[in-house]
Write an enzyme that holds these catalytic residues in place. Structure first.
Site, mmCIF file in Angstrom:
data_model
loop_
_atom_site.group_PDB
_atom_site.id
_atom_site.type_symbol
_atom_site.label_atom_id
_atom_site.label_comp_id
_atom_site.label_asym_id
_atom_site.label_seq_id
_atom_site.Cartn_x
_atom_site.Cartn_y
_atom_site.Cartn_z
ATOM 1 C CD GLN A 58 35.568 40.052 51.127
ATOM 2 O OE1 GLN A 58 35.646 38.840 51.068
ATOM 3 N NE2 GLN A 58 35.477 40.810 50.033
ATOM 4 C CE LYS A 86 35.096 35.908 48.690
ATOM 5 N NZ LYS A 86 35.957 37.062 48.938
ATOM 6 C CG ASP A 125 41.720 36.666 48.192
ATOM 7 O OD1 ASP A 125 40.953 35.986 47.481
ATOM 8 O OD2 ASP A 125 41.330 37.341 49.167
#
Ligand code: NAP
Length: 316
Positions: free
Chosen positions: A97, A53, A120
């Site tokens: 994460q 990422k 997200d």
């Protein structure tokens, strides 16, 4: 006629080059979108995901920052970190994460993220916006699936879509996004009865349940579009012999690489029966990070109330 392969890598490249145009516009206005990725602990897969990422941010010229916390971090430590990132003006997107260590409540951590920076798309506020059809930061993998379908000219309005899987990360938001595109959507899960017969009615069939090669020929209406979200690693010859009709080629891959990736859809059956399908690897997977980049740029433009000319199709 052979089924059409929906090439996720190609679509990813299209999105990334459109995004580069938007980033140039933002930079000309003095704005560099920034993403902060928070990694708690040493999970090797998570480390690779975060590295990829951050690398993708760098390739696009976005600001990125990796924040590593020890696996002993408490819920309080993480909330403090998120609070600091919420307050920073140079950070437009925050991603935590997953998975988190057991002592940290993942739901509380995700809810602590400022919804305007929730790239997200997992904050209940963004989920609510998605549900009520308002502009939102949508979860990346489902948003990527819709981009694949749209950019491959698969007709969604009026199509019958079946999503197998009802997770907050994939199945539920994908069902909402398909509904927003005017598909007639059904969601199936582990308690659904007569799943193959239900699946055979679908013009668009999505496998998102984490069960290797579960969707077989009996699920697929001839000519249907089949989207395979699953990513499963097969590491024994026995599994491969059980799941493939002709195991010779995957067995060779197993010997060469030590593992074979397979989706939730049986790869030989889908080629035979579908009209179009996403392969694994190289289908849905490449879109996830691309859509994270889209969300980061969106978040930056919205937070700073800038309107870019090259608004992507995903902005709705
Ligand atoms: P998850 O949280 O484990 O959810 C799985 C869902 O599938 C659940 O709703 C479950 O039903 C349903 N299910 C399980 N067995 C089933 C069965 N036999 N018949 C019908 N439904 C069944 O998984 P997830 O996070 O959504 O991920 C799904 C898959 O996508 C995994 O393979 C994951 O690795 C992959 N994934 C890929 C990407 C990507 O970038 N390509 C991103 C995220 C996830 P219940 O609710 O009834 O238990």
């Amino acid at each position: 006629m052979a089924a059409r392969i929906l090439d996720g890598n190609k679509i990813r490249e299209q999105i990334m080059s459109e995004l580069a145009g938007e980033i140039r516009e933002l930079k000309a206005a003095g704005i560099t979108p920034g993403l902060a990725a928070v990694l708690v602990g040493q999970n090797p897969a998570s480390q690779i995901y975060v590295r990829n990422k951050v690398k993708t941010c760098q390739s696009l010229g976005l600001y990125s920052e990796k924040i590593e916390m020890p696996s002993s971090a408490t819920a309080g430590d993480l909330l403090k970190q998120v609070d600091q990132l919420n307050r920073r003006d140079d950070v437009d997107g925050i991603l935590i994460q997953l998975p988190l260590p057991p002592q940290v409540d993942a739901a509380a951590a995700l809810e602590a993220v400022d919804p305007a920076k929730d790239v997200d798309g997992l904050h209940p506020v963004n989920m609510g916006y998605l549900m009520s059809g308002r502009p939102c930061l949508a979860p990346c993998t489902p948003a990527g699936v819709v981009e694949i379908l749209r950019r491959s000219q698969i007709v969604l309005a009026g199509a019958r879509a079946l999503v197998i899987g009802r997770s907050n990360l994939v199945g539920k938001p994908l069902a909402m996004l398909l509904l927003r595109e005017h598909a007639t959507v059904t969601i199936a899960h582990s308690k659904t009865r007569e799943l193959p017969a239900l699946a055979r009615q679908a013009d668009i069939l999505v496998g998102a349940m984490g069960k290797p090669a579960f969707v077989t020929a009996e699920f697929i209406k001839p000519g249907a579009t089949v989207i395979d979200v699953g990513i499963n690693r097969l590491s024994t010859a026995e599994e491969i012999r059980r799941l493939y009709h002709d195991p010779s080629e995957p067995l060779r891959r197993l010997e060469a690489k030590g593992a074979v990736l397979v989706g939730d859809v049986q790869p030989e059956d889908v080629r035979e029966k579908a009209g179009a399908f996403t392969p694994v690897p190289g289908g849905v997977g490449p879109l996830t990070i691309a859509m994270l980049m889209v969300n980061t740029v969106r978040a930056a433009a919205r937070r700073r109330a800038v309107r870019t000319q090259n608004g992507l199709a995903c902005e709705k």
